[in-house]
Design a protein around this motif. Sequence first.
Motif, PDB file in Angstrom:
ATOM      1  N   TYR A  25     -12.461 -16.754  22.922  1.00 49.22           N
ATOM      2  CA  TYR A  25     -13.544 -17.459  21.808  1.00 49.22           C
ATOM      3  C   TYR A  25     -14.712 -17.841  23.182  1.00 49.22           C
ATOM      4  N   LEU A  26     -15.281 -18.173  24.405  1.00 51.05           N
ATOM      5  CA  LEU A  26     -16.449 -19.093  25.100  1.00 51.05           C
ATOM      6  C   LEU A  26     -16.867 -17.826  24.959  1.00 51.05           C
ATOM      7  N   ARG A  27     -18.276 -18.617  25.876  1.00 50.42           N
ATOM      8  CA  ARG A  27     -19.512 -17.170  26.753  1.00 50.42           C
ATOM      9  C   ARG A  27     -19.815 -18.092  27.337  1.00 50.42           C
ATOM     10  N   VAL A  28     -20.154 -16.880  28.073  1.00 48.87           N
ATOM     11  CA  VAL A  28     -20.980 -17.116  29.432  1.00 48.87           C
ATOM     12  C   VAL A  28     -22.545 -17.757  28.791  1.00 48.87           C
ATOM     13  N   PRO A  29     -22.238 -19.464  29.651  1.00 45.61           N
ATOM     14  CA  PRO A  29     -23.596 -20.744  28.859  1.00 45.61           C
ATOM     15  C   PRO A  29     -24.923 -20.118  29.640  1.00 45.61           C
ATOM     16  N   GLU A  30     -24.791 -19.351  30.661  1.00 47.95           N
ATOM     17  CA  GLU A  30     -26.475 -19.604  31.309  1.00 47.95           C
ATOM     18  C   GLU A  30     -26.141 -18.095  32.276  1.00 47.95           C
ATOM     19  N   GLY A  31     -27.317 -17.819  32.142  1.00 50.51           N
ATOM     20  CA  GLY A  31     -27.519 -16.996  33.262  1.00 50.51           C
ATOM     21  C   GLY A  31     -27.935 -15.040  33.082  1.00 50.51           C
ATOM     22  N   LYS A  71     -17.598 -23.399  39.949  1.00 48.79           N
ATOM     23  CA  LYS A  71     -16.211 -25.001  40.041  1.00 48.79           C
ATOM     24  C   LYS A  71     -16.319 -26.001  38.751  1.00 48.79           C
ATOM     25  N   THR A  72     -18.072 -25.578  38.360  1.00 44.96           N
ATOM     26  CA  THR A  72     -18.140 -26.266  37.010  1.00 44.96           C
ATOM     27  C   THR A  72     -18.039 -25.994  36.481  1.00 44.96           C
ATOM     28  N   GLY A  73     -17.767 -24.336  36.113  1.00 43.44           N
ATOM     29  CA  GLY A  73     -17.388 -23.049  35.050  1.00 43.44           C
ATOM     30  C   GLY A  73     -15.910 -22.925  34.516  1.00 43.44           C
ATOM     31  N   THR A  74     -15.206 -23.026  35.916  1.00 42.68           N
ATOM     32  CA  THR A  74     -13.763 -23.885  35.977  1.00 42.68           C
ATOM     33  C   THR A  74     -13.228 -24.209  35.381  1.00 42.68           C
ATOM     34  N   ILE A  75     -13.950 -25.898  35.467  1.00 46.39           N
ATOM     35  CA  ILE A  75     -13.752 -27.214  35.217  1.00 46.39           C
ATOM     36  C   ILE A  75     -14.316 -27.036  33.618  1.00 46.39           C
ATOM     37  N   GLN A 103     -23.930 -34.807  38.379  1.00 52.18           N
ATOM     38  CA  GLN A 103     -23.001 -33.704  37.904  1.00 52.18           C
ATOM     39  C   GLN A 103     -22.291 -34.216  36.550  1.00 52.18           C
ATOM     40  N   ALA A 104     -21.501 -34.924  36.537  1.00 54.05           N
ATOM     41  CA  ALA A 104     -20.758 -35.604  34.938  1.00 54.05           C
ATOM     42  C   ALA A 104     -21.620 -34.599  33.291  1.00 54.05           C
ATOM     43  N   ALA A 105     -22.615 -34.688  33.630  1.00 51.12           N
ATOM     44  CA  ALA A 105     -23.769 -34.129  32.755  1.00 51.12           C
ATOM     45  C   ALA A 105     -24.206 -32.701  32.384  1.00 51.12           C
ATOM     46  N   ASN A 109     -22.513 -30.226  29.938  1.00 50.09           N
ATOM     47  CA  ASN A 109     -23.164 -29.147  29.278  1.00 50.09           C
ATOM     48  C   ASN A 109     -23.242 -28.109  29.404  1.00 50.09           C
ATOM     49  N   TYR A 110     -22.127 -27.979  30.575  1.00 47.15           N
ATOM     50  CA  TYR A 110     -21.500 -26.222  30.591  1.00 47.15           C
ATOM     51  C   TYR A 110     -20.305 -25.796  29.269  1.00 47.15           C
ATOM     52  N   ALA A 111     -19.477 -26.906  29.009  1.00 48.83           N
ATOM     53  CA  ALA A 111     -18.512 -26.481  28.530  1.00 48.83           C
ATOM     54  C   ALA A 111     -19.318 -26.537  27.148  1.00 48.83           C
ATOM     55  N   SER A 112     -20.782 -28.121  26.262  1.00 52.03           N
ATOM     56  CA  SER A 112     -20.946 -27.449  25.410  1.00 52.03           C
ATOM     57  C   SER A 112     -21.871 -26.651  24.911  1.00 52.03           C
ATOM     58  N   LYS A 113     -22.531 -26.023  26.167  1.00 49.44           N
ATOM     59  CA  LYS A 113     -22.611 -24.843  25.729  1.00 49.44           C
ATOM     60  C   LYS A 113     -21.772 -22.978  25.405  1.00 49.44           C
ATOM     61  N   MET A 114     -20.979 -23.424  26.450  1.00 48.38           N
ATOM     62  CA  MET A 114     -19.621 -22.525  26.151  1.00 48.38           C
ATOM     63  C   MET A 114     -19.467 -21.910  24.800  1.00 48.38           C
ATOM     64  N   ALA A 115     -19.041 -23.201  23.849  1.00 48.70           N
ATOM     65  CA  ALA A 115     -18.471 -23.630  22.580  1.00 48.70           C
ATOM     66  C   ALA A 115     -19.985 -23.283  21.485  1.00 48.70           C
ATOM     67  N   ALA A 116     -21.040 -23.909  21.960  1.00 46.83           N
ATOM     68  CA  ALA A 116     -22.918 -23.548  21.118  1.00 46.83           C
ATOM     69  C   ALA A 116     -22.392 -21.740  20.984  1.00 46.83           C
ATOM     70  N   LEU A 117     -22.420 -21.448  22.213  1.00 44.78           N
ATOM     71  CA  LEU A 117     -22.472 -19.701  21.544  1.00 44.78           C
ATOM     72  C   LEU A 117     -21.192 -18.827  21.506  1.00 44.78           C
TER      73      LEU A 117
END
Length: 515
Positions: A25-31, A71-75, A103-105, A109-117
């Motif tokens: 279900y999750l998608r790579v958010p950037e790159g 680390k951010t992607g794993t979180i 850093q909190a943002a 952002n990472y989690a939000s983009k993973m879900a939005a994509l």
Amino acid sequence: MRDWRSLPTSKLTRAERNMKFCERYLRVPEGDLVGQPIKLADFQEAFFYAVYDNKVMTKRAILSMARKNSKTGTIAMIVLVHLVGPEAKQNSRIASGARSRKQAAEVYNYASKMAALSPDLRNRVRPVPSAKKLVGLAMNVEYDAVSAEGSTAHGGSYIVVVLDEVGQVKGPQDDFVDAMVTSQGAYSDGLLFVISTQAPTDADMMSILLDDAERAGDMATICHLYAAAPDCDLLDPKALAAANPALGLFRSKSDAEEQLQQAARMPSKEATARVLILNQRQNMVAALVAASVWKRGNVEPAPWDHSAIYGGLDLSATTDLTSLVLTQRQGGVLMVRAWFWMPEANIAIASKRDRTPYDVWVKKGLIRTTPGNVIDYAFVARDVGEICGDLPVPVKRLAFDRWRMDRLKVELAKIGVELPLEPFGQGFVSMSPAIDAIEEDLLKGQVHHGGNPPLAMCAANAVAVPDPAGNRKLDKSKSTGRIDGMVALTMARGVEAMFTDPEVNVDDWIASMRG
């Protein structure tokens, strides 16, 4: 680990169901791979297995590795697993905590983009950008991205907390981390994740968590540490691989190698490279004594014999740490014992201010207290007199910094204590030979200090600054914390060299210090 991807869902373990959710279900958010399905790395799979397939319920999970290893992607994956994945619980709240709002943002952002994509999740996750919040609509789970710079950690009640970059916390205690951890008190099945690079010193919170996980043997605590060996060569490819489990995947191997080669050419960059690229405990301020060198002396000093005893006495400001260090050389090894004093009324304040467990050390008898909120030199004088009076031989020389010494001399005279006091300057000319001498002993493994915690703290904090001629002195203004014990030890070693080293012209040295 096993080939879980080819198994039907009914045959999967709890960890494998969570991993299947991530990859399905999750998608790579950037790159370069943005929008493509997530593919878990081996180290991420291993962490999921350890946490979620634990035979006992995992309460704390620690993952430490070098920078740029996702680390951010794993979180973000962990957050979404508990927000809308197999771990989601009705009406629960989860949070990630970072040192800064930025850093909190990043995590939000990472989690939000993973879900939005994700075509399957974009309508199941409602983002609230202004509050850095995500809501899992199916189970009404709320996620908050909070920071130490804000106040949102207080008052929340979180079943899952993911702490990011605890390695940046200086000292053993932090109000923000405490608030996040205690927010889980309402849940018997609360789960705490700590995902971070290592901290610079043994006395910092991340180091304490890692060391406790190693020693305690608690099955409810999972700890995966990826780090190079402490004494490794900077350019050892095995060391790079050991600290970077995502090397060649999320972490550019060529970039890491280039930074290490630069650090090898420029010693001023070595400490930073060892912390960020090799995930080693390394004070990025150039400490006088490396942690690995100091640890060699964690041997209990032999009992006093009738050899000459030397000492150093560093008096504090009215509210700080006072230190006495006595040394005796036996068979070429310097036996070191240290005593410390602080004002009793200031212990709690100083513990919080310095983020150092003075209160714990007081209870263990490692620090003596004087009554009131300022150091009482009458008590210090009495204790120093008793300590020196109980020795099998009189102290040959006790070095002292002239600052505030007149007050202690008055108190010593009142109780009739006479000591062989030797004034010791704190400038470059006086301190440099003493620093050279104690540094040589430490590097040769010829110091036994028994791992005294307050003295170890002082050694970890001590910074030697040079003058244009290459002489060095200990500089409290450049140090990362209290160094009084190391100053006293250095002075003790200095007076020993003055009166025992045939290459030292005692008269010239004494004249230079007094002049």
